[in-house]
Design a protein around this motif. Structure first.
Motif, PDB file in Angstrom:
ATOM      1  N   LEU A  11      14.354  -0.334  24.690  1.00 26.49           N
ATOM      2  CA  LEU A  11      13.503  -1.376  24.115  1.00 26.49           C
ATOM      3  C   LEU A  11      12.230  -0.785  23.528  1.00 26.49           C
ATOM      4  CD1 LEU A  11      12.761  -4.346  23.586  1.00 26.49           C
ATOM      5  CD2 LEU A  11      11.770  -4.418  25.900  1.00 26.49           C
ATOM      6  N   LEU A  12      12.018  -1.069  22.234  1.00 29.92           N
ATOM      7  CA  LEU A  12      10.775  -0.708  21.553  1.00 29.92           C
ATOM      8  C   LEU A  12      10.108  -2.002  21.088  1.00 29.92           C
ATOM      9  CD1 LEU A  12       8.786   1.238  20.116  1.00 29.92           C
ATOM     10  CD2 LEU A  12      10.357   1.195  18.142  1.00 29.92           C
ATOM     11  N   VAL A  13       8.883  -2.243  21.538  1.00 32.68           N
ATOM     12  CA  VAL A  13       8.133  -3.433  21.153  1.00 32.68           C
ATOM     13  C   VAL A  13       6.954  -3.020  20.289  1.00 32.68           C
ATOM     14  CG1 VAL A  13       6.824  -5.433  21.940  1.00 32.68           C
ATOM     15  CG2 VAL A  13       8.796  -4.630  23.273  1.00 32.68           C
ATOM     16  N   VAL A  14       6.858  -3.584  19.093  1.00 30.25           N
ATOM     17  CA  VAL A  14       5.751  -3.303  18.178  1.00 30.25           C
ATOM     18  C   VAL A  14       4.996  -4.599  17.943  1.00 30.25           C
ATOM     19  CG1 VAL A  14       5.104  -2.550  15.871  1.00 30.25           C
ATOM     20  CG2 VAL A  14       6.980  -1.407  17.074  1.00 30.25           C
ATOM     21  N   HIS A  15       3.721  -4.632  18.342  1.00 28.61           N
ATOM     22  CA  HIS A  15       2.878  -5.808  18.131  1.00 28.61           C
ATOM     23  C   HIS A  15       2.112  -5.662  16.811  1.00 28.61           C
ATOM     24  CE1 HIS A  15       3.403  -7.741  22.063  1.00 28.61           C
ATOM     25  NE2 HIS A  15       3.425  -6.522  22.573  1.00 28.61           N
ATOM     26  N   TRP A  16       2.091  -6.752  16.052  1.00 28.71           N
ATOM     27  CA  TRP A  16       1.331  -6.784  14.797  1.00 28.71           C
ATOM     28  C   TRP A  16       0.335  -7.937  14.909  1.00 28.71           C
ATOM     29  CZ3 TRP A  16       2.223  -3.849  10.209  1.00 28.71           C
ATOM     30  CH2 TRP A  16       1.413  -4.216   9.122  1.00 28.71           C
ATOM     31  N   LEU A  17      -0.971  -7.596  14.879  1.00 27.48           N
ATOM     32  CA  LEU A  17      -2.015  -8.603  15.047  1.00 27.48           C
ATOM     33  C   LEU A  17      -2.747  -8.817  13.727  1.00 27.48           C
ATOM     34  CD1 LEU A  17      -3.504  -7.477  18.491  1.00 27.48           C
ATOM     35  CD2 LEU A  17      -1.694  -9.156  18.036  1.00 27.48           C
ATOM     36  N   GLU A  18      -2.750 -10.074  13.272  1.00 23.50           N
ATOM     37  CA  GLU A  18      -3.437 -10.393  12.021  1.00 23.50           C
ATOM     38  C   GLU A  18      -4.918 -10.041  12.103  1.00 23.50           C
ATOM     39  OE1 GLU A  18      -4.542 -14.372   9.380  1.00 23.50           O
ATOM     40  OE2 GLU A  18      -2.994 -14.478  10.929  1.00 23.50           O
ATOM     41  N   SER A  19      -5.527 -10.213  13.275  1.00 21.90           N
ATOM     42  CA  SER A  19      -6.949  -9.918  13.444  1.00 21.90           C
ATOM     43  C   SER A  19      -7.256  -8.435  13.258  1.00 21.90           C
ATOM     44  CB  SER A  19      -7.419 -10.367  14.834  1.00 21.90           C
ATOM     45  OG  SER A  19      -6.697  -9.678  15.847  1.00 21.90           O
TER      46      SER A  19
END
Length: 366
Positions: free
Chosen positions: A171-179
């Motif tokens: 499992l690879l989780v990549v978070h993308w935050l607009e802020s």
């Protein structure tokens, strides 16, 4: 329909973020088979409404069907949205709410496949169900791209971190935050996706996010059979019905003076077949064959009249719970608010809105 709905008892409520709650239900005794579900499916809940009696809304299941845990939906408040705010404000342990059995086609056909998952905001809900299930009962790799406004908006953040830590090779989780990064562009989504073009892709989230993601997948020539997206539409009709009102209407019809309109039945829709049709439908590994499908009867109604428990939710052409894929022949849909041109070209139709056009119709449930 009301005969197939159940009162679910709330057994737990968890505040995932300031505006998102997970609500868990106990399955009624004797309804275990009806509430068996696949990861990525949803429940249709009957939210009480002073204006309409019932506001029917579909909420994705975030739980896994295989870990023994309770049936759980995760609901995020929508600004100005009546149903989501009512659920977050009113449902507590011990509350009850009416529900249809799980439905929907946003589910992997093979849990051992490599999965490329895209979620935006509350679109993580069905994606979480798929992730939990595939990690526990599959063998493939899972890559998750999860976009949110800011860190406080991330639903299931701690659990995703724990799952990634427990399954570092899968499992690879990549978070993308607009802020932090701004809104993702199609080029950025394409660049992220390029190493994973052999995976099966699942996309869920706000419409602009899904549009960009699907466009990126198409640009990379992802085949249609490996691209899946969940579409949310507010239901305009009431799939639950009212048994008393329906019985009263049927009684009034029986008592009404007979006239040509009643004795002949409704006229076929333009393009509909004029005689009985041979119907072959595959559902849950079983093939049903009937030679008397009437041109004025919708596909799902004909199956129900034969005792076939076909899936559905809204019955208004506003969701994809009843979707079939045509193998032979053609049908005419009376209403369609959810399938796009690519879906239609791929032979997908809505059973709740389909009338026969050809002498023979062969189809399989998605």
């Amino acid at each position: 329909m009301a005969e197939s709905s159940y009162d679910l008892c709330v057994v737990g409520v968890v505040a995932e973020t300031a505006d998102a709650h997970s609500v868990s239900f106990a399955v009624p005794e004797g309804a275990e088979e009806e509430f068996g579900y696949r990861p990525g499916q949803f429940l249709t809940l009957a939210v009480p409404s002073d204006l309409t009696g019932v506001a029917a809304r579909c909420y994705s299941l975030s739980s896994s069907p295989h870990d023994g845990g309770p049936l759980t939906v995760t609901v995020k408040r929508t600004p100005g949205g009546y149903a989501s705010n009512w659920i977050c404000d009113h449902l507590r342990e011990g509350s009850t709410i009416r529900s249809l059995p799980p439905s929907g086609i946003f589910s992997p056909a093979d849990l051992d496949a490599d999965l490329l998952l895209f979620a935006g905001g509350s679109g993580i809900t069905p994606i979480m169900s798929i992730t939990r299930t595939a990690l526990a009962h599959g063998s493939g790799r899972i890559v998750l791209f999860y976009a949110n406004r800011d860190e406080r908006s991330v639903i299931f953040g701690p659990e995703l971190a724990a799952l990634a830590s427990a399954h570092p090779h899968r499992l690879l989780v990549v978070h993308w935050l607009e802020s932090v990064q701004g809104l993702p562009t199609q080029e950025q989504l394409k660049a992220f996706t390029e190493p994973f073009t052999t995976y099966d892709a699942f996309v869920c989230g706000p419409a602009p996010f899904m549009k960009l993601t699907i466009a990126a997948l198409r640009e990379l020539e992802f085949p249609r059979e490996r691209r899946h997206q969940e579409k949310f539409v507010s239901l305009g009709g009431n799939p639950f019905g009212d048994p008393e009102q329906r019985a009263e209407a049927e009684h009034e019809l029986e008592e009404a003076d007979s006239d040509e309109a009643f004795t002949e039945g409704p006229a076929p829709a333009d393009g509909a077949h004029q005689g009985s049709v041979r119907l072959e439908v595959e559902l849950d590994g079983q093939t049903y064959v009937f030679d008397d499908w009437a041109p004025t009867t919708k596909l799902i109604e004909h199956l129900e009249s034969k005792g076939v428990r076909a899936p559905y939710s809204c019955r208004e052409g506003e969701c994809s719970a009843c979707a079939i894929r045509l193998l032979e022949g053609e049908v005419k849909m009376l209403n369609n608010d959810v399938l796009d041109e690519e879906d239609l070209a791929d032979g997908i139709r809505l059973a709740c809105q389909s009338l026969p056009v050809t002498d023979v119709v062969r189809a399989t449930y998605h």
